[in-house]
Structure formats: structure tokens, C-alpha cells
Design a protein around this motif. Structure first.
Motif, short mmCIF file in Angstrom:
data_model
loop_
_atom_site.label_atom_id
_atom_site.label_comp_id
_atom_site.label_asym_id
_atom_site.label_seq_id
_atom_site.Cartn_x
_atom_site.Cartn_y
_atom_site.Cartn_z
N LEU A 1 0.82 -1.21 0.00
CA LEU A 1 0.00 0.00 0.00
C LEU A 1 0.86 1.26 0.00
N SER A 2 2.00 1.22 0.69
CA SER A 2 2.82 2.45 0.64
C SER A 2 3.47 2.63 -0.72
N ALA A 3 3.75 1.52 -1.43
CA ALA A 3 4.27 1.66 -2.81
C ALA A 3 3.20 2.30 -3.70
N ALA A 4 1.92 1.95 -3.45
CA ALA A 4 0.85 2.57 -4.24
C ALA A 4 0.78 4.07 -3.95
N ALA A 5 0.92 4.42 -2.67
CA ALA A 5 0.84 5.83 -2.29
C ALA A 5 2.04 6.62 -2.83
N ALA A 6 3.20 5.95 -2.93
CA ALA A 6 4.42 6.66 -3.35
C ALA A 6 4.61 6.63 -4.87
#
Ligand code: AMP
Ligand code: GLY
Length: 382
Positions: A273-278
Motif C-alpha cells: 500500500l505504501s508503494a501505491a501511495a508513493a
């Protein structure tokens, strides 16, 4: 990494459970959460319908995962699909009674009549009864909404959650939910009575098909409009005799499918999920999944969905795989506080094993007049 999960249902409880298992995460807070989450982590009060309050609370975290509904217009979703050439039911949006009647007759039975706006699961009527279709359409118009009429889609439904970072898409395993309250798909629609994953009867390429024909074109279209989309694109499909067609988009994880899907996801959720946000999804290695299957069974309160009774004492919920939804603590006791009270998630080598395990736990939970479907994933497990 510090993560805030916004919401209070079993879907959010499943997200919390997965995030707690991610070694890269050292703190998970839920807002407002529920009694089950409060036993595990810190919870904070929050009005989830107040975006400014969500943003203010979220500032103290590295990642904010928003569970509940965000989307507003089915007509807008349709426009995106049509512009992007995504296979979906033909539709017409009307804003007056005369156009409504004309469109109903053009599409013919079975009629599919949808409130353009969010209607808490009560916005869609699918019926052979022209009067009932007309009545629903008029009621939506009277409430100030536009109305979508759609071509009827036959075939089983599947939900594919696509994690998006604006340009790249990573699909999760397709799942299926059960919307009617009673066994054999009888009785009124609900927020979902159970789900399972994977779908043994579906084309093994369904997730990839969804990326190529649905999610990727939708992302191109959103970016072209200057509003690149990052987050979960929930693709609801009808697998018709003419091929898959999109029934709906949501911009969130589905409930209760998420509970089953995350039970099989081995890749740490926080990193994904943080890869999606970044905007870094292209660098994420292929997801890894546990072998076997997962089943979620929802335990609902007496009277759900028409008029759920609350305040009943719950016993036996302290078991592996129990996720909370409508629960609260009262005088030191766990009580029901909503229509869908608990979910039980279980995994197994096969769907039949997962079912057996989930139902064994459900049967041990005491909730006066509580009810659940006994046929979640039954047909698929045969
Ligand atoms: P929606 O909120 O648009 O997903 O609609 C709720 C449910 O109504 C779907 O999950 C389907 O079971 C049913 N439905 C929606 N659109 C159609 C359609 N075009 N044809 C047949 N059933 C539909
Ligand atoms: N499972 C249906 C939904 O989340 O909308």
C-alpha cells in the motif's frame, strides 16, 4: 512505519490484522475502530464522514488506509468506462420522469435501475416488474438524484481489487461475495453475508484480464483528465456469456471479500500500500499468495438487514479468525452494536476445509437470535 486505518468494520479489522503482521510496520492505529480492534491496538474517535477531520488525524502517520466508501456518482464511473472503452453494461442516465419511462421501455425487462449517488446499498433495483422499476426510479428522482438505467447482465459476479499508483496496477486474487441475507440467494440485499477466495470456476487469467481491459484503461483515462487515481479500484464484474463486463467501480476495498483475500496474501500489506501511495508499484515484486483457500462468514444481528437489534451480549468471539464489525463494550461485556456483528475468516487447503473451519468457529459463538448463511462458498467447494 506508522499506519492509520480509518473505519470500523470487519474489512478494517482485516486490514489491521494484515498490517500488524507486516514487519516494516511498528504502529497501527484505527479510527474510530471497534471493540475488537480496541483489544489489539490504539483506537481514536473520528467522524469518517468529515474529510477535514480524517486529513488532520492522518497527518501524524506515514500511511493512511481508508476503509469506507468514497465514491459519489455511478454516472461518473460510467463516463470513465465509456471514454476508456471498458466493457460494461450499456446505460442511460435520466433526470426526469418522462425520460425514465422512455428509457425503461427501451431497455426492457429485467430492469436495472440505479440511483446515481450513494444509497447505502439500497440504490440498485433489478426486477422484472415494470411498476417496481418505475417506482424506484421515481423515488430516486424525487430525492433529487439522477437515475441510471442499464442493460441487464447475466452470469456470476466476481470482485477484483486492483491496487493502483496512478499508472501501475497490481491486482489481488478475485473473490466472490454473497449479498442476499438468506441461503440460496434468497431474501433482501445486505452489505454482504460472506465471501471466498480464490474462485476455482473462474478463468485463471481473470485478474490479468481485469488489469488489461479495465484497470489500466481506467487509469489512463483518469490521468488524461488530470486526476490520476491512486488507491484501490474495486472492479465488480459480471462474467456473462459474452465475456466479463464491469457492473460497478468502487474506490475502496470490498467488504466482506477483503477479509478472505487478505487471509491469503503473503506479501506484507503495508509495503504494497505504501508503494501505491508513493507511485512505486512498478518496483514491487510479484505478490506471493498462500496455497489453499479462504472463506469469510458474517454473523448478523437479529432483524438484520431490515431492523437489526443491538445490545445483545456476545460470547465465544475470542477465537482465531474472528473479526469485529458491529461490536461495542458495555459494562465490561462485548455486545452487538450493528447489523453485521462479526466475521469469521478461515483458511484451508481447499474451500471445503476453509468452510468447515469457519463454520466450526461461527457455531461456537453465542449471539441471541444471530443468523448467518450456511452456504457461503458451498457450490464452489463441490
Ligand atoms: P451496484 O451497486 O451497481 O454494484 O449494483 C448492486 C448489485 O446489483 C450488483 O452487485 C448486481 O448484483 C446487481 N446489478 C447491478 N447492475 C446490474 C446489471 N447491469 N445487470 C444485472 N445485475 C446488476
Ligand atoms: N462487497 C460489496 C462491496 O463492498 O461493495
Amino acid at each position: 512505519m506508522r499506519v492509520l486505518v480509518v473505519g470500523s468494520g470487519a474489512r478494517e479489522h482485516a486490514l489491521v490484522t494484515s498490517l500488524l503482521a507486516d514487519p516494516a510496520i511498528n504502529k497501527v492505529v484505527a479510527a474510530p475502530g471497534n471493540a475488537g480492534m480496541a483489544q489489539q491496538i490504539e483506537t481514536q474517535p473520528l467522524d469518517v464522514s468529515d474529510p477535514a477531520a480524517v486529513a488532520t488525524l492522518g497527518r501524524g502517520f506515514d500511511l493512511v488506509v481508508i476503509g469506507p466508501q468514497l465514491e459519489g456518482s455511478k454516472d461518473f464511473a460510467k463516463q470513465i468506462m465509456v471514454s476508456a472503452g471498458i466493457p460494461t453494461a450499456e446505460s442511460e442516465t435520466v433526470s426526469d420522469a418522462e425520460a425514465l419511462t422512455r428509457a425503461l421501455d427501451r431497455f426492457g425487462a429485467p430492469y436495472v435501475v440505479k440511483d446515481d449517488g450513494l444509497a447505502g446499498g439500497k440504490g440498485v433495483v433489478v426486477t422484472d416488474d415494470r411498476e417496481a422499476a418505475l417506482k424506484h426510479g421515481r423515488a430516486c428522482l424525487a430525492a433529487g438524484s439522477r437515475v441510471l438505467l442499464e442493460e441487464y447482465l447475466d452470469g456470476p459476479e466476481a470482485s477484483v481489487f486492483c491496487i493502483c499508483d496512478g499508472t501501475t496496477v497490481v491486482p489481488l486474487l478475485p473473490a466472490q461475495d454473497f449479498k442476499r441475507v438468506g441461503d440460496g440467494d434468497t431474501g433482501p440485499n445486505t452489505g454482504g453475508m460472506g465471501a471466498y477466495c480464490p474462485l476455482p470456476w473462474a478463468d485463471p487469467d481473470l485478474a490479468q484480464w481485469t488489469v488489461e481491459h479495465v484497470a489500466q484503461p481506467a487509469l489512463y483515462e483518469m490521468a488524461r483528465r488530470g486526476t490520476a487515481y491512486q488507491g484501490v479500484l474495486y472492479v465488480g464484474l459480471a462474467l456473462t456469456s459474452k465475456g466479463p463486463r464491469v457492473v460497478e467501480f468502487n474506490v475502496r476495498f470490498g467488504d466482506p471479500e477483503t477479509q478472505a483475500v487478505l487471509a491469503l496474501l503473503e506479501t506484507p500489506l503495508g509495503g504494497l500500500l505504501s508503494a501505491a501511495a508513493a507511485g512505486d508499484l512498478a518496483d514491487v515484486p510479484p505478490l506471493s499468495w498462500r496455497d489453499g483457500a479462504a472463506v469469510t462468514v458474517v454473523l448478523a444481528a437479529a432483524g438484520y438487514p431490515q431492523s437489526p437489534r443491538t445490545g445483545d451480549v456476545i460470547r465465544g468471539a475470542d477465537a482465531p479468525g474472528v473479526l469485529h464489525a458491529g461490536t461495542a463494550m458495555r459494562d465490561g461485556e462485548l455486545v452487538s452494536s450493528g447489523g453485521r456483528v462479526l466475521n469469521v475468516v478461515a483458511t484451508g487447503q481447499t474451500l471445503a476445509d476453509a468452510r468447515e473451519q469457519a463454520y466450526a468457529t461461527v457455531r461456537r459463538i453465542e449471539l441471541a437470535d444471530g443468523h448467518y448463511r450456511t452456504d457461503i462458498a458451498l457450490e464452489a467447494s463441490r
